[in-house]
Design a protein around this motif. Structure first.
Motif, short mmCIF file in Angstrom:
data_model
loop_
_atom_site.label_atom_id
_atom_site.label_comp_id
_atom_site.label_asym_id
_atom_site.label_seq_id
_atom_site.Cartn_x
_atom_site.Cartn_y
_atom_site.Cartn_z
N LEU A 38 -4.62 6.61 3.71
CA LEU A 38 -4.37 5.18 3.88
C LEU A 38 -3.01 4.95 4.52
O LEU A 38 -2.84 4.04 5.35
CB LEU A 38 -4.44 4.46 2.53
CG LEU A 38 -4.30 2.94 2.52
CD1 LEU A 38 -5.36 2.30 3.43
CD2 LEU A 38 -4.42 2.40 1.11
N GLY A 39 -2.04 5.76 4.17
CA GLY A 39 -0.69 5.58 4.68
C GLY A 39 -0.58 5.73 6.19
O GLY A 39 0.31 5.14 6.82
N ARG A 40 -1.47 6.52 6.80
CA ARG A 40 -1.38 6.72 8.25
C ARG A 40 -1.66 5.43 9.03
O ARG A 40 -1.36 5.35 10.22
CB ARG A 40 -2.36 7.81 8.69
CG ARG A 40 -3.82 7.48 8.48
CD ARG A 40 -4.71 8.69 8.75
NE ARG A 40 -6.12 8.41 8.55
CZ ARG A 40 -6.92 7.93 9.49
NH1 ARG A 40 -6.44 7.68 10.69
NH2 ARG A 40 -8.19 7.70 9.23
N HIS A 41 -2.20 4.43 8.34
CA HIS A 41 -2.42 3.13 8.99
C HIS A 41 -1.16 2.26 8.94
O HIS A 41 -1.13 1.19 9.54
CB HIS A 41 -3.57 2.39 8.32
CG HIS A 41 -4.89 3.08 8.45
ND1 HIS A 41 -5.60 3.12 9.64
CD2 HIS A 41 -5.63 3.77 7.55
CE1 HIS A 41 -6.72 3.79 9.46
NE2 HIS A 41 -6.76 4.20 8.21
N PHE A 42 -0.13 2.72 8.24
CA PHE A 42 1.10 1.94 8.08
C PHE A 42 2.29 2.82 8.44
O PHE A 42 3.16 3.10 7.60
CB PHE A 42 1.22 1.41 6.65
CG PHE A 42 0.03 0.64 6.19
CD1 PHE A 42 -0.25 -0.62 6.72
CD2 PHE A 42 -0.83 1.16 5.24
CE1 PHE A 42 -1.35 -1.33 6.31
CE2 PHE A 42 -1.94 0.45 4.82
CZ PHE A 42 -2.20 -0.80 5.36
N CYS A 43 2.32 3.26 9.68
CA CYS A 43 3.37 4.17 10.15
C CYS A 43 4.54 3.40 10.76
O CYS A 43 4.36 2.31 11.34
CB CYS A 43 2.83 5.15 11.18
SG CYS A 43 1.70 6.38 10.48
N PRO A 68 6.84 8.56 10.30
CA PRO A 68 6.94 8.28 8.86
C PRO A 68 5.95 7.20 8.47
O PRO A 68 5.73 6.24 9.22
CB PRO A 68 8.39 7.79 8.69
CG PRO A 68 9.11 8.25 9.92
CD PRO A 68 8.10 8.27 11.01
N PHE A 69 5.33 7.35 7.30
CA PHE A 69 4.40 6.31 6.85
C PHE A 69 4.78 5.84 5.45
O PHE A 69 5.46 6.54 4.69
CB PHE A 69 2.95 6.82 6.87
CG PHE A 69 2.63 7.86 5.84
CD1 PHE A 69 2.21 7.50 4.56
CD2 PHE A 69 2.71 9.22 6.15
CE1 PHE A 69 1.90 8.45 3.62
CE2 PHE A 69 2.41 10.18 5.20
CZ PHE A 69 2.00 9.80 3.93
N LEU A 70 4.37 4.63 5.14
CA LEU A 70 4.69 4.04 3.85
C LEU A 70 3.90 4.73 2.74
O LEU A 70 2.74 5.10 2.92
CB LEU A 70 4.34 2.55 3.84
CG LEU A 70 5.07 1.68 4.88
CD1 LEU A 70 4.64 0.23 4.73
CD2 LEU A 70 6.58 1.79 4.71
N ARG A 71 4.54 4.91 1.60
CA ARG A 71 3.89 5.52 0.45
C ARG A 71 3.54 4.49 -0.63
O ARG A 71 3.05 4.86 -1.69
CB ARG A 71 4.79 6.62 -0.13
CG ARG A 71 5.08 7.75 0.85
CD ARG A 71 5.83 8.87 0.18
NE ARG A 71 5.06 9.46 -0.92
CZ ARG A 71 5.55 10.40 -1.74
NH1 ARG A 71 6.79 10.83 -1.58
NH2 ARG A 71 4.79 10.88 -2.71
N VAL A 72 3.81 3.25 -0.33
CA VAL A 72 3.44 2.16 -1.25
C VAL A 72 2.71 1.09 -0.46
O VAL A 72 2.76 1.06 0.77
CB VAL A 72 4.68 1.55 -1.93
CG1 VAL A 72 5.37 2.58 -2.82
CG2 VAL A 72 5.66 0.98 -0.91
N VAL A 73 2.01 0.23 -1.16
CA VAL A 73 1.23 -0.83 -0.52
C VAL A 73 2.17 -1.81 0.19
O VAL A 73 3.05 -2.39 -0.44
CB VAL A 73 0.38 -1.59 -1.56
CG1 VAL A 73 -0.26 -2.82 -0.93
CG2 VAL A 73 -0.68 -0.68 -2.15
#
Length: 254
Positions: A38-43, A68-73
């Protein structure tokens, strides 16, 4: 999901007061971890691997780039609020010791308060426990807060049962049995509509902002939402262009 309609639908027996206890989950969205799928959609923008190496961050491939991608929502994600709402409401209900019908929202009639059993109104990171017995209200709030802390959530801004409170942008007077829009906001919205009634030159986008504030207030009485028709048409037809407000829209504002 609860709204002003949820609060205004509650009914008190004569002589009863409504008590509300509250809490808030700290940094709620940042408490939900997400995996790489999921995190790869929020890089974030790419960073050269050489820079990461200089910072002591291990890299998989030398000479390339890393995203880098986010690890939280992320709060800006369209599903973020839905996830937060569902998680908080579920955890509050399961830890409260109450039946499911005591978790109230807009899509079901509220239960009676005559039995002195509290109800739960969870809105995103904000928890409201309401009822006519302040001891029972505090007990339910304390159970839910203890459960959330046990799951690792930070909880702050706790209040004990009180007849005066503010929730979802509304003022609640549990002694008088009245819920109302916050006075400062209501006055400003009324003045803005009076100004609209003079048919100023304005864009639909600006009218849309005012309608949004009005909807929040009118959710206390949903039937009043039917009063807007020409204003909606003006918003749609003149969203980006500035022109004098239509007479029909001005009459609705008045």
């Amino acid at each position: 999901m609860p709204s002003g309609t949820t609060w205004s639908a509650l009914e008190l027996d004569p002589g009863d007061d409504l008590f509300v206890a509250q809490s808030d989950v700290k940094d709620f969205f940042n408490s939900f971890g997400i995996n790489m799928d999921l995190g790869r959609h929020f890089c974030l923008p790419p960073v050269r691997s050489s820079c990461l190496a200089c910072w002591g961050i291990p890299v998989v491939q030398q000479g390339g780039k890393s995203w880098p991608f986010l690890r939280v929502v992320p709060m800006g994600w369209s599903w973020a609020f839905w996830i937060a709402q569902r998680v908080h409401a579920y955890q509050a209900w399961t830890s409260s010791g109450l039946s499911f019908d005591r978790l109230i929202h807009d899509h079901a009639p509220p239960p009676s308060l005559s039995d002195k059993i509290p109800v739960i109104i969870a809105y995103c990171d904000n928890l409201n426990v309401a009822g006519t017995d302040p001891v029972a209200v505090n007990a339910v709030k304390d159970r839910v807060v203890a459960h959330l802390r046990g799951l690792g959530f930070g909880v702050h801004e706790e209040t004990t049962a009180s007849v005066l409170s503010t929730s979802l942008g509304y003022d609640i007077d549990g002694h008088r049995g009245i819920i109302s829009a916050r006075s400062g906001k209501l006055e400003k919205v009324i003045l803005a509509f009076e100004w609209l009634s003079w048919r100023p030159r304005i864009t639909g986008r600006h009218v849309e902002v005012l309608i949004g504030h009005a909807i929040h207030i009118l959710l206390l009485r949903r039937e009043l939402l039917c009063g807007f028709r020409s204003l909606y048409d003006f918003i749609y037809d003149r969203y980006e262009s500035r022109q004098r407000l239509w007479p029909s829209a001005a009459r609705e504002a008045f």
